[in-house]
Design an enzyme around this catalytic site. Structure first.
Site, mmCIF file in Angstrom:
data_model
loop_
_atom_site.group_PDB
_atom_site.id
_atom_site.type_symbol
_atom_site.label_atom_id
_atom_site.label_comp_id
_atom_site.label_asym_id
_atom_site.label_seq_id
_atom_site.Cartn_x
_atom_site.Cartn_y
_atom_site.Cartn_z
ATOM 1 N N ASN A 66 25.748 -24.339 -75.803
ATOM 2 C CA ASN A 66 24.849 -23.206 -76.046
ATOM 3 C C ASN A 66 25.691 -21.929 -75.909
ATOM 4 O OD1 ASN A 66 21.600 -22.284 -74.617
ATOM 5 N ND2 ASN A 66 22.354 -22.092 -76.682
ATOM 6 N N ASN A 111 18.107 -13.350 -78.443
ATOM 7 C CA ASN A 111 18.341 -14.409 -79.414
ATOM 8 C C ASN A 111 19.075 -13.852 -80.626
ATOM 9 O OD1 ASN A 111 16.794 -16.553 -78.020
ATOM 10 N ND2 ASN A 111 15.050 -15.235 -78.419
ATOM 11 N N CYS A 136 17.527 -17.769 -69.708
ATOM 12 C CA CYS A 136 18.390 -18.720 -70.396
ATOM 13 C C CYS A 136 19.168 -19.495 -69.339
ATOM 14 C CB CYS A 136 19.353 -17.996 -71.338
ATOM 15 S SG CYS A 136 20.519 -19.085 -72.168
ATOM 16 N N GLY A 137 18.867 -20.779 -69.204
ATOM 17 C CA GLY A 137 19.481 -21.590 -68.165
ATOM 18 C C GLY A 137 20.973 -21.762 -68.342
ATOM 19 N N ASN A 138 21.428 -22.004 -69.589
ATOM 20 C CA ASN A 138 22.853 -22.114 -69.845
ATOM 21 C C ASN A 138 23.531 -20.756 -69.729
ATOM 22 O OD1 ASN A 138 22.954 -24.950 -70.429
ATOM 23 N ND2 ASN A 138 22.027 -24.528 -72.413
ATOM 24 N N ASN A 140 10.298 -19.271 -69.631
ATOM 25 C CA ASN A 140 9.856 -19.041 -71.001
ATOM 26 C C ASN A 140 9.091 -20.285 -71.477
ATOM 27 O OD1 ASN A 140 12.112 -20.735 -71.344
ATOM 28 N ND2 ASN A 140 13.417 -19.046 -71.975
ATOM 29 N N HIS A 189 7.656 -23.640 -73.186
ATOM 30 C CA HIS A 189 8.214 -24.863 -73.756
ATOM 31 C C HIS A 189 7.110 -25.834 -74.128
ATOM 32 C CE1 HIS A 189 12.496 -24.167 -72.954
ATOM 33 N NE2 HIS A 189 12.061 -23.499 -71.892
ATOM 34 N N GLU A 197 14.873 -23.759 -80.564
ATOM 35 C CA GLU A 197 14.640 -22.559 -79.764
ATOM 36 C C GLU A 197 14.009 -21.463 -80.606
ATOM 37 O OE1 GLU A 197 17.122 -21.043 -76.643
ATOM 38 O OE2 GLU A 197 18.620 -22.584 -77.042
ATOM 39 N N ARG A 198 13.003 -20.827 -80.050
ATOM 40 C CA ARG A 198 12.384 -19.697 -80.742
ATOM 41 C C ARG A 198 13.439 -18.593 -80.897
ATOM 42 N NH1 ARG A 198 8.622 -16.601 -76.154
ATOM 43 N NH2 ARG A 198 10.243 -16.507 -74.582
ATOM 44 N N CYS A 232 19.838 -26.389 -74.443
ATOM 45 C CA CYS A 232 18.913 -25.406 -73.868
ATOM 46 C C CYS A 232 18.642 -25.818 -72.425
ATOM 47 C CB CYS A 232 17.611 -25.345 -74.664
ATOM 48 S SG CYS A 232 16.370 -24.223 -73.960
ATOM 49 N N GLY A 233 19.099 -24.990 -71.486
ATOM 50 C CA GLY A 233 18.949 -25.315 -70.069
ATOM 51 C C GLY A 233 17.508 -25.374 -69.624
ATOM 52 N N GLY A 281 14.997 -25.813 -71.538
ATOM 53 C CA GLY A 281 14.377 -26.915 -72.262
ATOM 54 C C GLY A 281 14.648 -28.258 -71.602
#
Length: 274
Positions: free
Chosen positions: A6, A59, A68-70, A158, A160, A206-207, A215-216, A218
């Site tokens: 990512n 984004n 954003c986890g990553n 966010n 999911h 991802e939106r 996606c972390g 996700g």
């Protein structure tokens, strides 16, 4: 930098002045693989009055995300590499969805292994948000684009929507549209295949970015919903295999907290004219 494939452009807003710049437009420009740098989005890093640093994540289409986890793992490594913070084993980073705590496991050359306290999952549809009048959205039957789905909805900073399928390798997510009026702020969609009680395979739409290698949040959402549906072990390290690599997710059902562990990798530094 990238976390599990990512990739984001990271911009130092601490040592250089980003005032009066349109961050949305810059994100579109920087993310463009033909006329810019090329990435899934852009993360701007600023000073914070309430934590070690603050990240603002955008984004590739210029829309701002909450978390954003990553990206937050890479933000931690960025702070270390640029010597903005000392070699601290724990930091707090401010995001649009609140302050997250991160723990450094190791940092060697261009790679770091970092654990993140992702916080408490939100199941209330009004707060995700999802316009379905129920207490929780678990294996809910819906019809979108004339196709039936069983959806599981949760927010990990966010929104999911997790869909469990027996096979996900043949899905063409570039032609898959999942935006409907039941998701007023859009949604990230995870297609998950359970491999066994402690491992799953995942693809993510991802939106604002389309399909990404990882996606972390996700991965966290998919594990949480796998546990909720009795498909995965609770209070156990779950391996999540994504197109860009692997993450380890632990859903502590006693404390109701999700932990994510994964790499943060530096690719290159550079300058760009704006």
């Amino acid at each position: 930098m990238h976390g599990c494939g990512n990739s984001y452009v990271y911009v130092d807003g601490i040592n250089q002045n980003l005032n009066n710049l349109n961050l949305n437009e810059l994100s579109i420009k920087f993310s463009d693989k033909n006329f810019g740098i090329g990435s899934d989005g852009v993360i701007f890093i600023f000073n914070s009055t309430i934590s070690n640093a603050k990240m603002k994540m955008f984004n590739s289409d210029g829309s701002e995300g909450s978390m954003c986890g990553n990206g937050i793992r890479c933000t931690y490594k960025f702070l270390l590499d640029k010597k903005i913070i000392k070699n601290i084993k724990k930091v707090n980073i401010e995001t649009k969805s609140g302050i997250k705590s991160l723990y450094l496991i190791k940092n060697e050359n261009n790679k770091a292994l970092i654990k993140v306290n992702m916080g408490t999952p939100e199941f209330n549809p009004k707060k995700i948000p999802v316009l379905i009048n129920k207490k929780e959205i678990i294996q809910e039957n819906i019809l979108i684009n004339n196709i039936k789905y069983k959806i599981n909805c949760v927010s990990i900073g966010n929104p999911h929507c997790v869909i469990f399928k027996n096979e996900i390798s043949n899905l063409n997510l570039n032609k898959f549209y999942f935006y409907d009026n039941i998701f007023p702020k859009g949604v990230n969609v995870e297609f998950a295949k359970i491999l066994n009680k402690n491992k799953l395979k995942l693809r993510v739409l991802e939106r604002g970015s389309g399909e990404t290698l990882s996606c972390g949040t996700g991965a966290c959402a998919s594990v949480v919903m796998g546990v909720k549906n009795g498909l995965l072990k609770e209070n156990f390290d779950i391996k999540v295999k994504l197109l860009g690599g692997e993450l380890t997710i632990h859903y502590d059902t006693i404390k109701n907290i999700v932990y994510m562990t994964g790499e943060a990798v530096s690719i290159f530094d550079g300058m760009i004219k704006i």
